[in-house]
Design a protein around this motif. Sequence first.
Motif: not given
Length: 266
Positions: A172-174, A179-185, A232-238
């Motif tokens: 999903h990050y190719i 943002r990249y900090w959402t990777f663990p999720g 806490l709430v993630g970002a946008s649709i994540f």
Amino acid sequence: MRALLLMLLAPVAMLAIQTVLLRRHGLPFTWRISGRDLPRDVKRVNRIMTYVAFGGLIAVYPLLRGELPWSYYAPFLPANAHTLHALHGAALSVAYLAFVYAIWTATRQVELECRDSTPTIARKLGAAPLTALLAAFVEELLFRAVLLADLLETFGPVTAIVLGAVIFAAAHYIRSVKRYWTFPGHVVLGLLFCVAFYQTGTLWLPVGLHAGGILVLMAVRPFVRYTGPPWLVGASIFPYAGVMGITALLLLIANVWWWYGAALCR
């Protein structure tokens, strides 16, 4: 490992095609695939190449095994009681996400507001069910029936599931993202789908879980504005990228593990 090698070829091919297009525009080489500052036609071709790569991998992998695609995928989509797992998976995803959004609404971590015009909202909501089903079905064919099934032939279940989840997240990050900090999720999300596939041996449960999640996120997007902190709430649709979203995913994994027999323990 044939599936993994095939998947590694996809970004290489995309980068090569992007480089040719950039040369035609007189622009320098970049490692980012489909960055926001690239010409519109380059981004459009990159988007098309993503779809072509997904479809090509799904079609070619069975042929490399000496099987026809429909013969290879049929056992993963049996027309029996397992089919109902799709409905169960969708119901679980909807219930968990509804609970998360209810808490966020009650604690004012999100605010409800109409972010688009009525015709736009109607169009988005009308397209949501089919989009969710198609996206979930294609991704589960690729990342579970191809990638994870192949990894399970080479590694033990725990190693294969962890690798499958990490590769699913990395894919999903190719392309360039905001943002990249959402990777663990994304990794924990991948763990959910991989565990569901391994526990049942079919695609129905992960497809249902996946489609149900996409459906909820698409349905709430026109009406929700995230006001709480991203951690806490993630970002946008994540929303699954934040602490609460990841916690909900871990609970859902435990739920699936318990409901379908805790096969990893056997």
